[in-house]
Design a protein around this motif. Structure first.
Motif, short mmCIF file in Angstrom:
data_model
loop_
_atom_site.label_atom_id
_atom_site.label_comp_id
_atom_site.label_asym_id
_atom_site.label_seq_id
_atom_site.Cartn_x
_atom_site.Cartn_y
_atom_site.Cartn_z
N SER A 99 -6.70 7.46 -6.67
CA SER A 99 -5.43 6.71 -6.67
C SER A 99 -4.80 6.66 -5.28
O SER A 99 -3.99 5.77 -5.00
N ILE A 100 -5.21 7.56 -4.43
CA ILE A 100 -4.69 7.55 -3.06
C ILE A 100 -5.12 6.28 -2.31
O ILE A 100 -4.40 5.78 -1.44
N ILE A 101 -6.27 5.72 -2.67
CA ILE A 101 -6.77 4.53 -1.98
C ILE A 101 -5.84 3.33 -2.19
O ILE A 101 -5.37 2.74 -1.21
N PRO A 102 -5.52 2.95 -3.44
CA PRO A 102 -4.60 1.81 -3.57
C PRO A 102 -3.18 2.13 -3.10
O PRO A 102 -2.44 1.23 -2.70
N MET A 103 -2.80 3.42 -3.11
CA MET A 103 -1.49 3.78 -2.56
C MET A 103 -1.42 3.47 -1.07
O MET A 103 -0.45 2.88 -0.58
N VAL A 104 -2.47 3.85 -0.36
CA VAL A 104 -2.52 3.59 1.08
C VAL A 104 -2.69 2.08 1.33
O VAL A 104 -2.04 1.53 2.23
N ASP A 105 -3.52 1.42 0.52
CA ASP A 105 -3.68 -0.03 0.67
C ASP A 105 -2.33 -0.73 0.50
O ASP A 105 -1.99 -1.63 1.26
N PHE A 106 -1.55 -0.30 -0.49
CA PHE A 106 -0.22 -0.86 -0.72
C PHE A 106 0.65 -0.71 0.52
O PHE A 106 1.29 -1.65 0.97
N SER A 107 0.63 0.50 1.10
CA SER A 107 1.48 0.75 2.28
C SER A 107 0.99 -0.04 3.49
O SER A 107 1.80 -0.48 4.31
N ILE A 108 -0.31 -0.25 3.61
CA ILE A 108 -0.86 -1.04 4.72
C ILE A 108 -0.38 -2.49 4.61
O ILE A 108 0.09 -3.07 5.59
N VAL A 109 -0.49 -3.05 3.41
CA VAL A 109 -0.04 -4.43 3.22
C VAL A 109 1.46 -4.54 3.48
O VAL A 109 1.92 -5.45 4.17
N MET A 110 2.22 -3.58 2.95
CA MET A 110 3.67 -3.63 3.11
C MET A 110 4.11 -3.44 4.56
O MET A 110 5.17 -3.91 4.96
N SER A 111 3.29 -2.79 5.36
CA SER A 111 3.67 -2.54 6.75
C SER A 111 3.55 -3.78 7.63
O SER A 111 4.07 -3.80 8.74
N HIS A 112 2.87 -4.81 7.14
CA HIS A 112 2.75 -6.05 7.90
C HIS A 112 4.04 -6.85 7.74
O HIS A 112 4.51 -7.06 6.63
#
Length: 126
Positions: free
Chosen positions: A81-94
């Motif tokens: 579950s850490i993978i989509p959590m980090v993916d979410f934060s990567i997308v949101m950081s743009h």
């Protein structure tokens, strides 16, 4: 309920296989669907890293499910579950992110947590 969780988990694994294969075969459309835009200059290293990560994870989920290793699948889903959590934060950081591109990552987090806890809670230790 047991069948619902089984098919949700199977669908999750198969979708990850699809997403991984798409990143390997069609990197730019996959990047857009992921929710970011990067200037690659023809270097798709990020895409291949992401692709193989998702492909591997999806294959492992499907293998554990078909082998009826539900407890192991539960731990994999929880840890994963850490993978989509980090993916979410990567997308949101743009700065130019689209809210709609966050939903698949958020749904993946919720699915991983619910399915993972379900399999751990309902499967006895060996």
């Amino acid at each position: 309920m047991k069948q619902l969780f089984y098919y949700l988990t199977l669908l999750t694994g198969l979708l990850l296989v699809f997403i991984g294969a798409r990143f390997l075969l069609l990197p730019m459309p996959a990047e857009t669907a992921f929710g970011i835009h990067t200037a690659t200059g023809g270097d798709y290293s990020f895409h291949y890293i992401k692709g193989i990560r998702d492909l591997f994870t999806g294959v492992i989920i499907v293998i554990l499910l078909l082998a009826r290793e539900f407890r192991a699948a539960g731990f994999l889903l929880l840890a994963g579950s850490i993978i989509p959590m980090v993916d979410f934060s990567i997308v949101m950081s743009h700065a130019d992110y689209e809210t709609a591109r966050l939903y698949p990552h958020a749904i993946a987090v919720v699915l991983c947590l619910i399915l993972g806890f379900h399999y751990i809670r309902t499967t006895a230790k060996s």
